[in-house]
Design a protein around this motif. Structure first.
Motif, PDB file in Angstrom:
ATOM      1  N   UNK A  91       0.804  -1.218   0.000  1.00 57.49           N
ATOM      2  CA  UNK A  91       0.000   0.000   0.000  1.00 57.49           C
ATOM      3  C   UNK A  91       0.837   1.268   0.000  1.00 57.49           C
ATOM      4  N   UNK A  92       0.265   2.320  -0.567  1.00 58.69           N
ATOM      5  CA  UNK A  92       0.837   3.669  -0.454  1.00 58.69           C
ATOM      6  C   UNK A  92      -0.271   4.561   0.083  1.00 58.69           C
ATOM      7  N   UNK A  93      -0.052   5.189   1.245  1.00 56.42           N
ATOM      8  CA  UNK A  93      -1.126   5.973   1.851  1.00 56.42           C
ATOM      9  C   UNK A  93      -1.341   7.294   1.130  1.00 56.42           C
ATOM     10  N   UNK A  94      -2.577   7.654   0.949  1.00 54.92           N
ATOM     11  CA  UNK A  94      -2.968   8.876   0.269  1.00 54.92           C
ATOM     12  C   UNK A  94      -4.138   9.469   0.997  1.00 54.92           C
ATOM     13  N   UNK A  95      -3.997  10.675   1.497  1.00 56.09           N
ATOM     14  CA  UNK A  95      -5.141  11.342   2.101  1.00 56.09           C
ATOM     15  C   UNK A  95      -4.896  12.834   2.177  1.00 56.09           C
ATOM     16  N   UNK A  96      -5.796  13.567   1.595  1.00 55.64           N
ATOM     17  CA  UNK A  96      -5.787  15.018   1.746  1.00 55.64           C
ATOM     18  C   UNK A  96      -5.884  15.389   3.223  1.00 55.64           C
ATOM     19  N   UNK A  97      -6.656  14.585   3.948  1.00 55.73           N
ATOM     20  CA  UNK A  97      -7.085  14.961   5.293  1.00 55.73           C
ATOM     21  C   UNK A  97      -6.037  14.706   6.372  1.00 55.73           C
ATOM     22  N   UNK A  98      -4.970  13.949   6.050  1.00 54.19           N
ATOM     23  CA  UNK A  98      -3.937  13.621   7.044  1.00 54.19           C
ATOM     24  C   UNK A  98      -4.503  12.788   8.182  1.00 54.19           C
ATOM     25  N   UNK A  99      -5.465  11.917   7.881  1.00 53.98           N
ATOM     26  CA  UNK A  99      -6.160  11.190   8.948  1.00 53.98           C
ATOM     27  C   UNK A  99      -5.655   9.761   9.132  1.00 53.98           C
ATOM     28  N   UNK A 100      -4.532   9.416   8.513  1.00 53.20           N
ATOM     29  CA  UNK A 100      -4.014   8.060   8.646  1.00 53.20           C
ATOM     30  C   UNK A 100      -2.975   7.992   9.745  1.00 53.20           C
ATOM     31  N   UNK A 101      -3.198   7.138  10.689  1.00 53.57           N
ATOM     32  CA  UNK A 101      -2.165   6.917  11.689  1.00 53.57           C
ATOM     33  C   UNK A 101      -1.068   6.088  11.023  1.00 53.57           C
ATOM     34  N   UNK A 102       0.012   5.885  11.696  1.00 57.37           N
ATOM     35  CA  UNK A 102       1.139   5.087  11.190  1.00 57.37           C
ATOM     36  C   UNK A 102       1.949   5.795  10.118  1.00 57.37           C
ATOM     37  N   UNK A 148     -12.333  18.228   5.646  1.00 47.93           N
ATOM     38  CA  UNK A 148     -12.098  17.558   6.914  1.00 47.93           C
ATOM     39  C   UNK A 148     -13.404  17.071   7.508  1.00 47.93           C
ATOM     40  N   UNK A 149     -13.882  15.934   7.031  1.00 48.65           N
ATOM     41  CA  UNK A 149     -15.183  15.445   7.470  1.00 48.65           C
ATOM     42  C   UNK A 149     -15.077  14.866   8.890  1.00 48.65           C
ATOM     43  N   UNK A 150     -13.959  14.179   9.133  1.00 53.09           N
ATOM     44  CA  UNK A 150     -13.824  13.505  10.426  1.00 53.09           C
ATOM     45  C   UNK A 150     -12.688  14.068  11.271  1.00 53.09           C
ATOM     46  N   UNK A 151     -11.709  14.693  10.622  1.00 53.86           N
ATOM     47  CA  UNK A 151     -10.571  15.246  11.370  1.00 53.86           C
ATOM     48  C   UNK A 151     -10.311  16.678  10.909  1.00 53.86           C
ATOM     49  N   UNK A 152      -9.681  17.452  11.772  1.00 56.01           N
ATOM     50  CA  UNK A 152      -9.542  18.883  11.493  1.00 56.01           C
ATOM     51  C   UNK A 152      -8.141  19.335  11.125  1.00 56.01           C
ATOM     52  N   UNK A 153      -7.311  18.441  10.585  1.00 48.19           N
ATOM     53  CA  UNK A 153      -5.920  18.831  10.331  1.00 48.19           C
ATOM     54  C   UNK A 153      -5.777  19.986   9.344  1.00 48.19           C
ATOM     55  N   UNK A 154      -6.537  19.957   8.257  1.00 51.96           N
ATOM     56  CA  UNK A 154      -6.415  21.048   7.277  1.00 51.96           C
ATOM     57  C   UNK A 154      -6.843  22.364   7.919  1.00 51.96           C
ATOM     58  N   UNK A 155      -7.954  22.331   8.649  1.00 53.62           N
ATOM     59  CA  UNK A 155      -8.414  23.550   9.326  1.00 53.62           C
ATOM     60  C   UNK A 155      -7.373  24.050  10.316  1.00 53.62           C
ATOM     61  N   UNK A 156      -6.778  23.120  11.063  1.00 57.04           N
ATOM     62  CA  UNK A 156      -5.799  23.517  12.079  1.00 57.04           C
ATOM     63  C   UNK A 156      -4.597  24.197  11.430  1.00 57.04           C
ATOM     64  N   UNK A 157      -4.015  23.534  10.419  1.00 59.14           N
ATOM     65  CA  UNK A 157      -2.799  24.095   9.822  1.00 59.14           C
ATOM     66  C   UNK A 157      -3.101  25.365   9.017  1.00 59.14           C
TER      67      UNK A 157
END
Lengths: 340, 340, 340, 340
Positions: free
Chosen positions: C120-131, C169-178
């Protein structure tokens, strides 16, 4: 001797460059002082006025918005020429530079008719003023819209979608026309030209059939020919007031339903009017500002600075404010060759 | 029937939008095919020519440079009109669109005089062509220069330095003029206007005395009045050849020595001619491309497309290539009010 | 030996750089061929697969979106591991690189459990993947949001308005925070932290009282504490279906009503996920791509590439897909100091 | 109680965001006042110090450079710890935040050893500080370099040239490495890795043979292996002083001569350190600023704020300033796979 300066109506990239150009030229060439009028006509009516020395305009031509603030106050509902004359006399203001769009310039014209010593500077994101080839703000708006469409297109292509992008232009389609050409849109929809839903869907299908993700650019004031109940409310807002969806939001599901192409919409809104002005707009606005102070010194009341070809000229505010500059059919036809 | 198209001379943002506009309009309105000539006149002389179907111009208006390649080959040193006629006939090419600057258009004019069916499209970063208000590429160059000066200024201010920025313009100072106004330069130096080192230092000192970090924008072709040994070599390059430093590099130490203000220079160079074209340039280039193919269809040989105000017109290549469009003194004077 | 590669789920800036990195490293170091699977799992299930030679990935790392296309097809609803094994065997595909977000990686993990050779290669605009500390796409999204807020702020200031900007950011607020920290927001609202309308209005009033135009950045998944009827429809769309306004659109009138500050909202939407990737995202994506092909060569099935500090490491897909990476309370507290 | 803050050494995007973060957190959480020290250590030695209230840091995180000014003054050549102690006591300054690079932090460490209450904030465009994963300024520099290379590449391709781009990095190659990967360079040359002219030419020829315009990114401190007379002057400058051409300028003619590919060079210089900071740098700098004021309140003298993974931590200035963070061989090898 001092000159008042105000910005009125919607804000626009380049306003600060006009102010800076006027103030520096006034300071260095004509030895006049400037008074900054806050929030457009409101500040003039209410005598909310501050000195505007050269040091206060330092570096501002790179900043969006207006350091003077703006409002939509109508001077004729708040004392009119008489009140303005009082404030100007009390302040020793021997001339006035009014920077604004169609409404502001119409007010300025009427004030000039009533003897107020005023010169206009045209300002419109929409490029809808006749008597000037372009105004500042339009180039920045087109640039922002074009960059945004470039961005939106990549998502549309990855997902094989159609993207409807709504840009500014309530009465005229200049932003849609220019941004649509620049971004390679497959359809450009403007208030001036009748186009039916069937035609729009045809262009979208043609683009799809050539393997493209269709991009439709629509001015907010466009109405599909034959669309009924345009002004019917599309629901209620948070306060239960009727809510009118934008044209982009309304077109997308119709295109999807008719063509079977998944379709999304994006509304660029205020992004188009804020932020750092383009180099083009900074140059034009600076030239307008320095020309406006010259016009004041020469007492050319009731005129407006204007771009004709590459020259700055003075035109009569009467001629400048009576005709809306719409997109001519041939300019749209020229672009329509590239549709589909 | 097929039309050849070539790009010649230095590259320029917008070339691809011209090509795309011409090919799509040719395909959809006139049912003509296009032949892509590789690397300017070289490809025509050497018959290095490929079909250019519509699908090959997909999405290219957003890309800098030219998909056809370019070169500085002079057709008259390589067979001239006779060789070109041979290749065009062999290829069934009934018309030619030549996109280029003063050199290219002069060659096109001479070829037209000798019976070659050619139409020109003006291209110049420098904005030095008379007979057109603007050409594509100039707006992008001014935008890049302005953004660069905005960046360089912050470092100058933090270190209380003077910054000399050298921009393009060997014979004319349009880029320097516009970027200098847009970026709020404290001095703009162009080939057309005599300025001495003393004046430059005076402006720098005035800016410094007002607490600013002086920003001097200089066109590469500027020569300070009275400067001797301009063309004297400033050392030897890596191969032992005489090396001529740029004007920015030469001015900086002179300003520092005379004023005591620490001074650095930056030369923007090729940054100004590459990359994504501005929206303005894409629109103008697209309009030029579609107008050029119309001119070919109408057999308007020996003409060039041109922007007059907001209209695209055809002008004679003779009138277009005889006069260099320099910055008028009054345009520089208008800007000079803001210096110091 | 050949390796299949697919991109699945929402598009994201940097996908093409992953593809390019993997293909070039495979070609030059491991002498493996790549097969491009079209539109995510759909192409694998339906055997819509094309050779992907090195020349096809030329220059693509600068382009947004994905040259392979994407979809939201779920492999387990369309034949599952068995169908995928058939297609891979028929194609001689000895390994698979799956680039996607939480859904894609969960599917990949389950396929690996069932014996499919997948990395796998992780891809997420939202930065919501742990690990993984970060994934590509997030930096570009934050950059676009920050530039947009910078633009919107100038209009708000000119008109003395409050501006509510809704970001992804439907579930996490990383984009809003940064983006909120970067743009100097007066309030940042994220799904992870309870905030009431009263608090939001308090921050807006504080900012207004200090002479600022309040800027509120809100993640699309934020719900004000105590808000009732969140999911109640806000009207009907063009087809008479219930229409749910976004949180930004819903907050603006509430703030205006409670504070008396004129308030507007803007929703950035898809602008945040398209277009040219930032340099940061191109570097990270390229490193992920080259590391992923190494993992395939080493048969590290069921793992995922990951950024830990400044290193690329392999982590187990099980651990990577079970926990959503939310914004910790202390990160929000750290930012909240700057509110109001 | 008041805290002094200074910025020292070369300017860097993000300095203002550190200042703003520290001042606001000091004001709102710790009720401490800030004193702004002008031009780094110079202002502290010369007691050129002004109050720095919250309103003076309004909106500055979006601005490049430093509102405090900077210089390269060495405190130990100008009175040292004793003089600094005097000024701090006279001003009632109970703590000091010093923002700077290796030289500044080494001075801070030595001052802390001598009892001065100082906390450091690392600043380096070059990313050459160990003990922190990244510092602000680096991301902006890489972004500007990447955009510039994207621009320069289009010209190279149109003219079939090789382009050598010199970026910052006198001792370490981080900017070259990241910008080179992001822009898809065909060779990346850094001080840490030995590469010969023959290898460079080999990569350029490989790229040319695949139809590409070779792009070579070189850090200013790179020296080709075996190059003799590196420091030999390349001519005389405007004052007859020996002039040392940059490495990019020296490489270009060697590549052209050896390969026959027309080759140009561009030196990005100060463009990389000025202007609007990237969102990444604004966030990191803001976090550094708020963490630094906490460290002062906790009297963690002799420490420096640092980024470890995604966390801000405090590290000892001794460990932070003794080792230069160079590019590890494996990071260059990872990138070198993509060369040629």
């Amino acid at each position: 001797m001092s000159i008042g300066i105000l910005t009125s109506g919607g804000d626009c990239p380049g306003l600060n460059a006009v102010i800076r150009g006027a103030v520096i030229k006034g300071d260095r060439i004509h030895q006049v002082e400037f008074l900054g009028i806050r929030d457009g006509w409101r500040g003039l009516i209410e005598d909310d006025i501050v000195p505007l020395p050269r040091r206060d305009v330092r570096g501002i031509s790179r900043a969006g918005g207006t350091i003077l603030g703006t409002s939509r106050t109508n001077p004729f509902e708040n004392g009119g020429a008489q009140r303005i004359r009082e404030v100007m006399e009390a302040r020793g203001m021997t001339g006035l530079i009014a920077i604004g769009g169609e409404g502001t310039l119409t007010a300025a014209r009427r004030l000039a008719d009533e003897g107020i010593p005023v010169v206009g500077v045209p300002k419109t994101i929409d490029n809808d003023l006749s008597a000037t080839d372009y105004t500042f703000g339009f180039d920045t708006a087109v640039s922002v819209a074009t960059e945004s469409i470039d961005r939106l297109r990549t998502t549309a292509e990855s997902h094989h979608r159609c993207m409807v992008v709504e840009v500014m232009g309530r009465h005229v389609g200049w932003i849609a026309l220019h941004a649509g050409i620049a971004a390679g849109a497959h359809a450009i929809l403007i208030p001036e030209v009748e186009v039916s839903i069937e035609q729009i869907c045809g262009w979208a299908e043609d683009a799809r059939d050539r393997g493209r993700a269709p991009v439709v650019v629509v001015a907010e004031g466009f109405v599909p020919s034959g669309e009924e109940q345009l002004h019917a409310p599309r629901g209620l807002d948070a306060f239960g007031r009727p809510r009118l969806g934008g044209i982009g939001e309304r077109l997308a599901p119709q295109i999807e339903q008719a063509t079977g192409i998944e379709t999304r919409s994006a509304t660029l809104g205020h992004l188009q009017r804020g932020g750092v002005p383009s180099a083009y707009d900074r140059v034009l606005a600076t030239r307008f500002g320095t020309a406006a102070v010259d016009a004041v010194i020469e007492k050319r009341w009731g005129t407006m600075v204007s771009l004709i070809g590459t020259d700055i000229e003075l035109v009569d505010l009467h001629s400048a404010t009576t005709v809306l500059k719409t997109v001519p059919q041939e300019r749209w036809d020229e672009a329509a060759i590239l549709f589909g």
